[in-house]
Motif scaffolding. Structure first.
Motif, mmCIF file in Angstrom:
data_model
loop_
_atom_site.group_PDB
_atom_site.id
_atom_site.type_symbol
_atom_site.label_atom_id
_atom_site.label_comp_id
_atom_site.label_asym_id
_atom_site.label_seq_id
_atom_site.Cartn_x
_atom_site.Cartn_y
_atom_site.Cartn_z
ATOM 1 N N LYS A 5 -3.924 -8.707 0.438
ATOM 2 C CA LYS A 5 -5.358 -8.727 0.107
ATOM 3 C C LYS A 5 -6.217 -8.337 1.305
ATOM 4 C CE LYS A 5 -4.767 -12.013 -3.627
ATOM 5 N NZ LYS A 5 -4.876 -13.407 -4.063
ATOM 6 N N TYR A 6 -5.857 -8.795 2.507
ATOM 7 C CA TYR A 6 -6.591 -8.377 3.700
ATOM 8 C C TYR A 6 -6.467 -6.863 3.893
ATOM 9 C CZ TYR A 6 -7.827 -12.969 5.564
ATOM 10 O OH TYR A 6 -8.381 -14.210 5.753
ATOM 11 N N ALA A 7 -5.264 -6.351 3.722
ATOM 12 C CA ALA A 7 -5.056 -4.904 3.857
ATOM 13 C C ALA A 7 -5.883 -4.143 2.820
ATOM 14 C CB ALA A 7 -3.572 -4.571 3.717
ATOM 15 N N ALA A 8 -5.967 -4.681 1.614
ATOM 16 C CA ALA A 8 -6.766 -4.041 0.557
ATOM 17 C C ALA A 8 -8.239 -4.001 0.947
ATOM 18 C CB ALA A 8 -6.580 -4.784 -0.762
ATOM 19 N N TRP A 83 -8.472 9.480 -6.274
ATOM 20 C CA TRP A 83 -7.828 8.973 -7.488
ATOM 21 C C TRP A 83 -7.049 7.703 -7.161
ATOM 22 C CZ3 TRP A 83 -7.175 9.029 -12.616
ATOM 23 C CH2 TRP A 83 -6.010 8.499 -13.123
ATOM 24 N N GLY A 84 -6.260 7.758 -6.106
ATOM 25 C CA GLY A 84 -5.410 6.630 -5.759
ATOM 26 C C GLY A 84 -6.195 5.370 -5.453
ATOM 27 N N ILE A 85 -7.232 5.483 -4.647
ATOM 28 C CA ILE A 85 -8.048 4.314 -4.305
ATOM 29 C C ILE A 85 -8.707 3.749 -5.565
ATOM 30 C CG2 ILE A 85 -10.094 3.520 -3.042
ATOM 31 C CD1 ILE A 85 -7.850 3.994 -1.137
ATOM 32 N N ALA A 86 -9.217 4.632 -6.420
ATOM 33 C CA ALA A 86 -9.867 4.167 -7.653
ATOM 34 C C ALA A 86 -8.893 3.345 -8.491
ATOM 35 C CB ALA A 86 -10.401 5.351 -8.452
ATOM 36 N N MET A 87 -7.679 3.861 -8.667
ATOM 37 C CA MET A 87 -6.686 3.143 -9.478
ATOM 38 C C MET A 87 -6.269 1.835 -8.816
ATOM 39 S SD MET A 87 -6.010 4.652 -12.303
ATOM 40 C CE MET A 87 -7.763 4.918 -12.369
ATOM 41 N N ALA A 121 0.845 2.822 -6.201
ATOM 42 C CA ALA A 121 1.260 2.555 -4.825
ATOM 43 C C ALA A 121 2.552 3.307 -4.503
ATOM 44 C CB ALA A 121 1.449 1.060 -4.609
ATOM 45 N N LEU A 122 3.497 3.309 -5.445
ATOM 46 C CA LEU A 122 4.746 4.047 -5.243
ATOM 47 C C LEU A 122 4.472 5.552 -5.136
ATOM 48 C CD1 LEU A 122 7.836 4.056 -5.080
ATOM 49 C CD2 LEU A 122 7.865 4.243 -7.582
#
Length: 187
Positions: A5-8, A83-87, A121-122
């Protein structure tokens, strides 16, 4: 879970900071910025032609294509995280704040969010450790990494080879000299 969660939060803050930086840049340069010019990261039809030319070069059907300031691989590296960050943010927030979302969404949406979050993430990790690393770090002429990100400069021969279109444009307009700098100190 806490480290995740901190990394997020850090990842979202960096991404948001980048969006603010881009917004400020565009506001300051609104009248002069060329949205589809050579210094823009917007995809263009030239990128499609460059991909086709690169495919022909890969199979020995054409000479190696020449590129401008940003080539198609760099544009993909830039735009893919949007796209990746949004998802990741959407599904991560659903899973982080379960009680709030459960008040409004059916239970099966959490299963979907879990799958989408993990698969995205993968996908990002696979892309980074294959395509991105190959194009930017594992190339024999760049290994172990391109030091341009640290120095902000590159040898003129490399610039001529990697960004032929930009090099020719700058040389023809006489602007090349204003970008020349002393060679960076060796580590």
């Amino acid at each position: 879970s806490t480290v995740h969660k901190y990394a997020a939060v850090i990842m979202v803050a960096v991404f948001a900071g980048h969006l603010v930086y881009v917004a400020v840049f565009l506001v300051r340069n609104w009248k002069t910025f060329e949205w589809f010019g050579p210094y823009s990261l917007m995809p263009t039809w030239q990128d499609a032609r460059d991909i086709a030319a690169m495919c022909r070069w890969f199979v020995g059907r054409a000479p190696r294509p020449v590129f401008d300031h940003w080539n198609y691989t760099q544009k993909v590296d830039y735009w893919a995280p949007f796209w990746g960050i949004a998802m990741l943010v959407w599904t991560g927030a659903m899973l982080w704040f379960k009680e709030l979302n459960a008040a409004y969404l059916p239970g099966w949406t959490f299963n979907v969010a879990t799958i989408v979050h993990g698969e995205e993430a993968l996908l990002a990790a696979v892309y980074l450790f294959t395509i991105h690393f190959f194009a930017n770090h594992w190339r024999p002429d760049k290994f172990p990494m391109d030091i341009v990100m640290f120095t902000g400069s590159m040898p003129i021969e490399e610039f001529r080879r990697e960004y032929t279109v930009e090099y020719k444009r700058l040389a023809e307009t006489g602007e090349l000299e204003k970008y020349l700098v002393d060679e960076p100190a060796q580590p």
